[in-house]
Design an enzyme around this catalytic site. Structure first.
Site, short mmCIF file in Angstrom:
data_model
loop_
_atom_site.label_atom_id
_atom_site.label_comp_id
_atom_site.label_asym_id
_atom_site.label_seq_id
_atom_site.Cartn_x
_atom_site.Cartn_y
_atom_site.Cartn_z
CB CYS A 212 -16.59 22.02 -6.99
SG CYS A 212 -16.19 20.39 -6.34
CB CYS B 158 -12.64 21.39 -8.89
SG CYS B 158 -12.69 21.63 -7.10
CG HIS C 261 -15.37 -7.05 -4.49
ND1 HIS C 261 -15.68 -6.34 -3.36
CD2 HIS C 261 -14.94 -6.14 -5.40
CE1 HIS C 261 -15.42 -5.04 -3.56
NE2 HIS C 261 -14.98 -4.90 -4.80
CE LYS D 176 -15.27 1.88 1.61
NZ LYS D 176 -14.19 2.73 1.11
CG HIS E 127 -18.57 -5.43 -1.22
ND1 HIS E 127 -17.84 -4.33 -1.59
CD2 HIS E 127 -19.39 -5.70 -2.26
CE1 HIS E 127 -18.25 -3.93 -2.79
NE2 HIS E 127 -19.18 -4.75 -3.22
CE LYS F 160 -26.78 1.76 -5.63
NZ LYS F 160 -26.61 2.73 -6.73
CB CYS G 67 -11.92 17.74 -7.46
SG CYS G 67 -13.50 18.12 -6.69
CG HIS H 259 -13.55 20.94 -3.04
ND1 HIS H 259 -13.65 19.88 -3.92
CD2 HIS H 259 -12.63 20.59 -2.12
CE1 HIS H 259 -12.81 18.93 -3.54
NE2 HIS H 259 -12.19 19.34 -2.45
#
Length: 527
Positions: A144, A127, A22, A302, A19, A299, A130, A147
């Site tokens: 967590c 966790c 990079h 995604k 993107h 910012k 995770c 989760h």
RNA sequence: GGCGGUGUAGCUCAGUCGGUUAGAGCGGCGGCUUCAUAAGCCGUAGGUCGGUGGUUCAAGUCCACUCACCGCUACCA
């Protein structure tokens, strides 16, 4: 003075496609390297992909494939984009490359043998969801965040690199080499980190048990573990140029510069110099740190879908225009904002109206008033002198600013020469002088001056806009100039041969009309 | 909380060791010009240099305090 020059981008992590961030880093490095090649330096430009670690596993699981396949896919994606946009890297390294694995293991073994790696058991909150230990930030009310379950206390043993042993050396080094980490604000941040890290013991965890993560390079001294993150990733800078005994390893290493985004300042400012110290290598000459690109004042993320695909920019505006914007609009070290609006403004103001238009008017008039051949100059008077001085200033400033990692300022210097030449043209008015046979000499001098100025502009621009610069030179009848040019000598005034055949050609950077301007125009055209 | 950064004309930014009327580019406005991509050139717009208080003959430029935004302290360029 030519010598060796080695420049690196970070290696990009293979969990996403290229993107704007990079692309900026890579384009910036490409530009710096192209400049140094033009200066006659023997250069090595390294970029590549970082392919091990947990996140790749996650992505692979999501995509229903092996981590190796995922890594392969994204690595190829980066490589393909760089090739599409003409990045001139000398090697695209992958942390899965065989030679890299070997170098990492060799270095791990060496540091281990020297007693700078310790095996240590620690306890933390783990966790199961995770599959990792949580930090305070990962938890909310003892659960967590991801989760919503309580982590369990668990002990694990890992290998730690004792980087703290080198902190006082590093602190001294940074203070004695104030431009090692630049711009200065990042130097200060690293010094602050060193103080904080001392409190934490200065240990860097460099392993993961295979039972938890097996996508990585095996530790040479314990086959139950793989290397984790930084020893794997940072060492690519050594592998890339043939550590330890490649033919030019030392030549390149002693002239090494890294360019990184501010997010990876710590690994490059703290971990890496201490690792190098542990294996007896000098730190790089510079770690140059750039800021982030925001997009439309937000910012890059995604979820917002505002990553900016360089190939789409190429389709819409031409890649060099996008490349120009990136280099021109970011003050090195600071965050900047990207918007298509700003991009269009910049393209029109700098590329179309100034550079492109100067090329058009100069070559058009050389065609009309000088038979398309660069004419013989007559007497050099004050106006010519000013252009000549502007050219010399530009050459000197560009050099200083490129070496100081300030590409945006270097472009300003080039634009100043373009401006000076446009002003000069207004003063000499060759379109009027051409009507008076007695002024034939002045017209020749004027057009010669403009052609020569353009030649120098093109040479200076070549690192930034390789295709456009080559095109300008070609239209000046100097198609092979870039192959033989060596800066600064080639950019000295007077290099263009009299009689060189010129060609006007199409607008180099077509002006981009915005929707608003089109409307206004269609209204005008309607009556 | 600690550390660091930023805050200068509508926008993006320069302002080195403190010193004459605070600068550039873009945009806006006025004019000139026609070789050129309706491009170029000239002129102009008068910003309490975030705020307050200090140091000094003199501060955007040093000190203290203060406001706003941001970053780091947490492996995403």
């Amino acid at each position: 003075m030519s010598g060796y020059f080695y420049l690196t981008t970070p290696i990009y992590y293979v969990n996403a496609e290229a993107h704007i961030g990079h692309t900026y880093t890579t384009v910036l490095c490409d530009t710096i390297v192209r400049y140094r090649r033009l200066c006659g330096d023997t250069c090595f430009f390294l970029t590549g992909s970082d392919e091990h670690g947990e996140k790749v596993l996650e992505v692979a699981r999501r995509r229903g494939e092996s981590p190796a396949q995922t890594a392969e896919y994204f690595s190829n994606s980066f490589l393909r984009v760089w090739e599409e946009i003409g990045i001139s890297h000398d090697r695209f390294i992958r942390t899965t490359d065989a030679d890299h694995k070997q170098v990492v293991q060799q270095i791990l073994q060496r540091v281990y043998d020297e007693g700078e790696i310790r095996f240590k058991e620690y306890e933390g909150l783990y966790c199961v969801g995770c599959e990792r230990f949580l930090t305070d930030r990962d938890m909310l009310d003892g659960l967590c965040r991801d989760h919503e379950r309580a982590p369990e206390p668990r002990t694990e043993a890992n290998y730690f690199f004792d980087m703290g042993a080198h902190f006082s050396w590093l602190r001294d080094y940074i203070e004695q080499n104030p431009d090692f980490i630049r711009p200065e604000r990042y130097k200060n941040e690293v010094l602050a980190m060193l103080d904080e890290e001392t409190g934490l013991g200065g240990e860097l965890c460099i392993s993961r048990p295979k039972s938890r993560l097996d996508w990585g390079i095996e530790l040479p001294f314990d086959t139950d573990y793989v290397c984790y993150v930084w020893f794997d990733a940072l060492i690519n800078y050594l592998t890339g140029i043939g550590y330890p005994d490649g033919p030019h390893f030392q030549d390149y290493w002693s002239n090494c510069e890294h360019v990184v985004g501010k997010d990876i300042l710590k690994p490059h400012g703290v971990f890496w110099p201490t690792m190098l110290r542990a294996i007896g290598l000098e730190p790089p000459r510079h770690v140059s740190v750039h800021g982030y690109w925001n997009v439309d004042d937000r910012k890059v993320s995604k979820s917002l879908g505002n990553m900016i695909d360089p190939l789409i920019m190429r389709e819409k505006y031409g890649f060099e225009a996008f490349r120009y914007f990136l280099l021109r609009d970011m003050v090195f070290g600071q965050d900047s904002n990207f918007s298509e609006d700003a991009l269009v403004r910049r393209i029109n103001a700098d590329l179309a109206n100034n550079i492109g238009n100067l090329v058009s008017r100069t070559l058009n008039m050389t065609g009309r008033f000088a038979g398309g051949l660069v004419p013989e100059p007559g007497a050099i008077e004050i106006p010519e002198r000013e252009v000549i001085d502007a050219a010399a200033t530009a050459v000197a400033e560009v050099d200083l600013r490129m070496r100081g990692m300030r590409p945006q300022r270097a472009l300003e210097s080039i634009l100043a020469l373009v401006d000076a030449t446009n002003r000069y043209l207004e003063l000499r008015e060759p379109w009027k002088a051409a009507k008076d046979p007695e002024l034939a000499d002045t017209v020749s001098t004027t057009l010669h001056t403009c052609c020569e100025s353009l030649r120098i502009v093109a040479l200076l621009l070549a690192a930034f806009l390789p295709v456009a610069a080559a095109e300008i030179l070609d239209r000046l009848g100097l198609g092979d100039a870039l192959e033989t040019a060596v800066l600064p000598a080639s950019a000295e005034w007077g290099g263009i041969p009299v009689g060189s055949p010129t060609r006007k050609g199409k607008p180099l950077f077509p002006r981009i009309e915005t929707a608003g301007a089109e409307d206004a125009e269609s209204k005008d055209g309607a009556d």
